[in-house]
Motif scaffolding. Structure first.
Motif, short mmCIF file in Angstrom:
data_model
loop_
_atom_site.label_atom_id
_atom_site.label_comp_id
_atom_site.label_asym_id
_atom_site.label_seq_id
_atom_site.Cartn_x
_atom_site.Cartn_y
_atom_site.Cartn_z
N VAL A 85 7.79 0.30 -3.53
CA VAL A 85 6.35 0.09 -3.70
C VAL A 85 6.08 -1.40 -3.72
CG1 VAL A 85 5.96 2.26 -4.94
CG2 VAL A 85 6.56 0.21 -6.22
N GLY A 86 4.84 -1.74 -3.45
CA GLY A 86 4.46 -3.14 -3.44
C GLY A 86 4.01 -3.60 -4.82
N TYR A 87 4.46 -4.82 -5.22
CA TYR A 87 4.04 -5.41 -6.49
C TYR A 87 3.28 -6.69 -6.18
CZ TYR A 87 7.42 -2.32 -8.78
OH TYR A 87 8.11 -1.24 -9.22
N ALA A 104 4.17 -7.47 0.93
CA ALA A 104 3.90 -8.25 2.15
C ALA A 104 4.04 -7.38 3.39
CB ALA A 104 4.85 -9.44 2.21
N THR A 105 5.07 -6.51 3.37
CA THR A 105 5.26 -5.61 4.51
C THR A 105 4.10 -4.63 4.63
OG1 THR A 105 7.66 -5.78 4.25
CG2 THR A 105 6.82 -3.94 5.55
N LEU A 106 3.67 -4.06 3.49
CA LEU A 106 2.54 -3.12 3.52
C LEU A 106 1.29 -3.76 4.10
CD1 LEU A 106 2.82 -1.27 0.07
CD2 LEU A 106 3.14 -0.28 2.34
N LEU A 107 1.07 -5.04 3.73
CA LEU A 107 -0.13 -5.72 4.20
C LEU A 107 0.07 -6.39 5.55
CD1 LEU A 107 -1.31 -7.30 0.83
CD2 LEU A 107 -2.11 -5.20 1.93
N GLY A 108 1.30 -6.35 6.05
CA GLY A 108 1.56 -6.87 7.39
C GLY A 108 1.46 -8.38 7.49
N ALA A 109 1.79 -9.10 6.39
CA ALA A 109 1.70 -10.56 6.40
C ALA A 109 2.92 -11.14 5.68
CB ALA A 109 0.42 -11.02 5.72
N LEU A 119 -7.26 -10.21 -2.61
CA LEU A 119 -6.79 -8.89 -2.18
C LEU A 119 -7.91 -8.11 -1.49
CD1 LEU A 119 -4.39 -6.92 -2.18
CD2 LEU A 119 -5.28 -5.98 -4.31
N SER A 120 -9.14 -8.41 -1.84
CA SER A 120 -10.27 -7.70 -1.24
C SER A 120 -10.33 -7.88 0.26
CB SER A 120 -11.58 -8.18 -1.87
OG SER A 120 -11.75 -9.59 -1.66
N ARG A 121 -9.69 -8.95 0.74
CA ARG A 121 -9.65 -9.19 2.19
C ARG A 121 -8.97 -8.04 2.91
NH1 ARG A 121 -5.51 -13.61 4.74
NH2 ARG A 121 -5.45 -12.73 6.84
N PHE A 122 -8.03 -7.35 2.22
CA PHE A 122 -7.26 -6.27 2.85
C PHE A 122 -7.84 -4.88 2.54
CE2 PHE A 122 -4.41 -9.83 2.16
CZ PHE A 122 -3.85 -10.00 3.43
N ILE A 123 -9.00 -4.82 1.86
CA ILE A 123 -9.63 -3.54 1.53
C ILE A 123 -10.58 -3.13 2.65
CG2 ILE A 123 -10.99 -2.26 -0.16
CD1 ILE A 123 -8.28 -3.22 -1.17
N ASP A 155 -2.77 -6.67 11.26
CA ASP A 155 -2.95 -6.29 12.66
C ASP A 155 -4.11 -5.30 12.85
OD1 ASP A 155 -1.95 -4.00 11.58
OD2 ASP A 155 -0.14 -3.91 12.82
N GLY A 156 -4.81 -4.99 11.78
CA GLY A 156 -5.98 -4.12 11.90
C GLY A 156 -5.73 -2.65 11.66
N THR A 157 -4.46 -2.26 11.53
CA THR A 157 -4.19 -0.84 11.29
C THR A 157 -4.60 -0.48 9.86
OG1 THR A 157 -1.92 -1.33 10.61
CG2 THR A 157 -2.30 -0.76 12.93
N VAL A 158 -5.05 0.75 9.72
CA VAL A 158 -5.57 1.23 8.44
C VAL A 158 -4.57 2.19 7.81
CG1 VAL A 158 -7.47 2.47 7.30
CG2 VAL A 158 -7.94 0.99 9.27
N PHE A 159 -4.40 2.06 6.50
CA PHE A 159 -3.54 3.00 5.79
C PHE A 159 -4.16 3.30 4.42
CE2 PHE A 159 -2.17 -1.12 4.33
CZ PHE A 159 -1.78 -0.95 3.01
#
Length: 706
Positions: A85-87, A104-109, A119-123, A155-159
């Motif tokens: 899991v991501g911390y 970092a992997t989950l967010l692709g950066a 973090l809101s940038r990735f919501i 990369d724009g993918t949604v999860f």
């Protein structure tokens, strides 16, 4: 060399420390150190050596502990970075302070690129409000806060992500909160598929219930004790319940048909013990409102997945209408089986009556009305007319024959024929016939005969006389009515007597020909009623209890027409005429009587025994310049060409031919619609001189002289 210098330095330092310790222990000033004996210095030196060794041991332990801490810290960071899991650690401004490699992997950066990023940038834009509320709670409540929302990678993918945040307050510094994030996209997809599957299952169950509740059969299933496990809506309503759920857990003894419950249980047991279906058998059922209906039932064993019998599955259809139709067909077939015989008898009998009535008419013409013989002849003529009415009852049974219909007011017909039927009877009639009864397209004579027969039957049921109540009303028959009638408007006539009633075993036979319980009686009255009503597309029924009278109910289709009922025309007078007439009939005596009647009226006549001969004589007469002015044709010629076929051929020869059709079968379609077949007039056997006179005058246009 460096090591030796180091050892010498250590020795010097130890000696210094030893001297210092000895001085302090002896409480001597520095200038008196020479007073120390060598033994004291050696002892001190030894103690210092031991102390140094201990320090070195402690240093070694510290170094070992530090190594273990460094190793643990390395393992911790490995676990932290490689956790499933991501911390992330967020500042009070929502900025990323720290993140593991999984986050970092989950967010692709890259991890470094995440630091100080909000973090809101990735919501996901549509879930920003969800994140905002989540973040507000994180700072207000110390307990862990959980939410699920959509996130967007670089990369724009949604999860889909599951976030768990815990507030961390630092002494003297701004609060932070630790967040655990995990990718739950597959879980969401599985949940969506599960919801979709559940929805499909729900819709399938709903559709199944809809099918079960709308199919035109009753469906039920029971356990091994014949207790209901389920049923469809129609079955539940038949049993006296609103919905199927009310019936579950009950048995047949709790339903509207508890009278047949024991029979039904025996059928269930037979199917369950034998394992053999019992299909399409007929049985009676009592409805919650007390009616008796007929069912076509099928039952099969109900089995589980292991093919073990666990109950019974059954269906049934209400075939009451079908049974009624069968009974109606049986009655009709009985009448039709008598039709040929009755028609033949009536035809011959009418011919005989024609001779009798014709000769009576001639005899009365040569006698004075004051003559005693004249009175006797009038009585004989009246008897002949009654015999004519009897033949009409036989003719009612003959095949085919549409009634000669016209618009009539049934109330007036009932009263008129009622007076005639009960003339001289002990019983009286009480009429309750509203003035707004709908008109009916019917044969007045036939309907009057049916009413008269029912009134006579009612009178005969009351040995000492009584009151017969006749009640009429307008009714609308719908598809839900248990009557063998088409939907529409009808008039309903109920005739109730106060007699002895009809035994239950006789109720199904009272409309059968020749069945009667009255003495005297011929058993044709109610059979005639039944036949007349059927030919008018109506229905007649009876309700009775032995000892409590009977009620006959008559339904006739109402007419939508508002055409006024024409006034009854008085019987025409006997009028003379002139002309040459061709008479076609197979009965020689009839020819003689008709010839005598025509001669008495002033007409010439020629006879023909059947259609071919009549056509030949008609053609010959035209060629000889002595054409016939009119033709009288008998409709039915046994073994020869009758009037219908002869008329078709005659119209080809002479489209202007004036032909009168004559028959004792007054209900024949040709008689009912004679003009559509080309005939100009109609004579129903047996007919009198006045009727012949009127038809000849009308067809030929002769005014004649009275």
């Amino acid at each position: 060399m460096i090591e030796n210098d180091k050892q010498m330095d250590q020795t010097k330092e130890l000696r210094r420390l030893a001297e210092e310790m000895v001085r302090k222990r002896a409480d001597l000033p520095p200038e008196n150190l020479e007073e120390l004996v060598p033994e004291d210095i050696g002892l001190m030196f030894h103690e210092l050596s031991v102390h140094q060794h201990e320090l070195e041991m402690q240093n070694e332990e510290l170094r070992r502990t530090q190594g273990e801490l460094d190793s643990a810290r390395a393992r911790y960071f490995d676990l932290y970075d490689m956790a499933p899991v991501g911390y992330v650690t967020l500042s009070d401004q929502g900025l990323i302070v720290e993140a593991n490699l999984t986050a970092a992997t989950l967010l692709g950066a890259g991890r470094g690129a995440l630091i100080k990023q909000p973090l809101s940038r990735f919501i996901h834009s549509e879930d920003q409000d969800v994140y905002y509320l989540h973040q507000q709670k994180d700072f207000e409540v110390e307990a862990p806060q959980v939410c699920e929302l959509r996130m967007v990678r670089e990369d724009g993918t949604v999860f889909w992500a599951h976030l768990t945040a815990t507030l961390a307050r630092q002494n003297g510094s701004a609060p932070e909160y630790r967040m655990v994030m995990s990718d739950i996209t597959e879980q969401k997809r599985a949940e969506g598929a599960l919801r979709q599957s559940e929805q499909k299952e729900k819709e399938a169950k709903k559709l199944l219930k809809l099918v079960l509740d709308t199919i035109p059969v009753r469906l039920f299933w029971k356990d091994l004790s014949s207790v209901f496990l389920g049923c469809n809506l129609l079955f539940a309503q038949d049993a006296g319940f609103q919905v199927p759920e009310e019936l579950i857990g009950l048995d047949d003894f709790s339903t509207g048909w508890k009278e047949q419950a024991e029979i039904y249980r025996r059928d269930d047991l037979e199917v369950m013990t034998s394992g053999t279906p019992k299909l399409h058998y007929e049985e009676m059922q009592t409805t919650p409102d007390g009616r008796q209906i007929w069912l076509s039932t099928s039952k099969v064993p109900l089995r589980d997945a292991d093919d073990k019998i666990i109950g019974v599955l059954g269906t049934y259809e209400d075939i009451t209408q079908h049974k009624w139709a069968e009974e109606e067909l049986l009655k009709t077939q009985k009448l039709e089986s008598l039709g040929l015989l009755a028609g033949g008898i009536a035809h011959d009998f009418n011919n005989i009556l024609m001779v009798i009535m014709g000769n009576i008419s001639f005899a009365k013409m040569v006698l004075s009305p004051t003559d005693k013989a004249y009175e006797r002849l009038s009585i004989a003529e009246t008897a002949s007319l009654k015999a004519k009415e009897l033949t009409q009852q036989f003719l009612t049974f003959s095949q085919g024959g549409a009634p000669v219909k016209r618009l009539i007011a049934v109330g007036s017909v009932i009263k008129a024929y009622g007076r005639f039927a009960l003339s001289g009877a002990k019983s009286t009639c009480e009429y309750m016939l509203p003035e707004d009864l709908w008109p009916v397209e019917a044969d007045e004579g036939q309907i009057g005969q049916a009413v008269a027969n029912m009134l006579i039957n009612a009178d005969q049921a009351m040995e000492d006389g009584g009151t017969i109540r006749v009640h009429g009303e307008n009714v609308v028959v719908g598809d839900d009515r248990h009557l063998p009638l088409k939907s529409g408007n009808y008039i309903k006539i109920a005739i109730q007597d106060q007699g002895c009633g009809i035994a239950e075993e006789h109720l199904g036979k009272i409309f059968d020909p020749y069945f009667t319980t009255h003495t005297p009686g011929r058993g044709l009255g109610l059979a005639s009623v039944y036949s007349i009503v059927k030919k008018h597309e109506g229905h007649v029924a009876v309700e009775s209890t032995a000892g409590a009278g009977a009620t006959f109910t008559l339904f006739l289709p109402a007419s939508p027409s508002e055409v006024p009922i024409p006034d009854k025309v008085d019987e025409p007078a006997i009028l003379a005429g002139k002309g040459r007439i061709l008479v076609m009939d197979d009965d020689e005596i009839i020819l003689q009587v008709v010839g005598a009647m025509l001669e008495d009226l002033g007409y010439e006549f020629v006879f023909a025994p059947e259609g071919k001969a009549a056509i030949a004589q008609y053609v010959e007469a035209r060629q000889s310049a002595r054409p016939f002015d009119a033709v009288i044709m008998d409709l039915t010629i046994p073994g020869g060409m009758g009037g219908k076929e002869a008329m078709q051929k005659l119209l080809v020869i002479d489209p202007q031919a004036r032909v009168i059709v004559s028959s004792g079968y007054h209900t024949d379609p040709v008689m009912a619609n004679y003009q559509s077949y080309g005939f100009r007039g109609i004579l129903v056997k047996p007919y009198r001189l006045a009727e012949l006179s009127e038809q000849m005058r009308r067809v030929l246009g002769n005014e004649g002289c009275p």
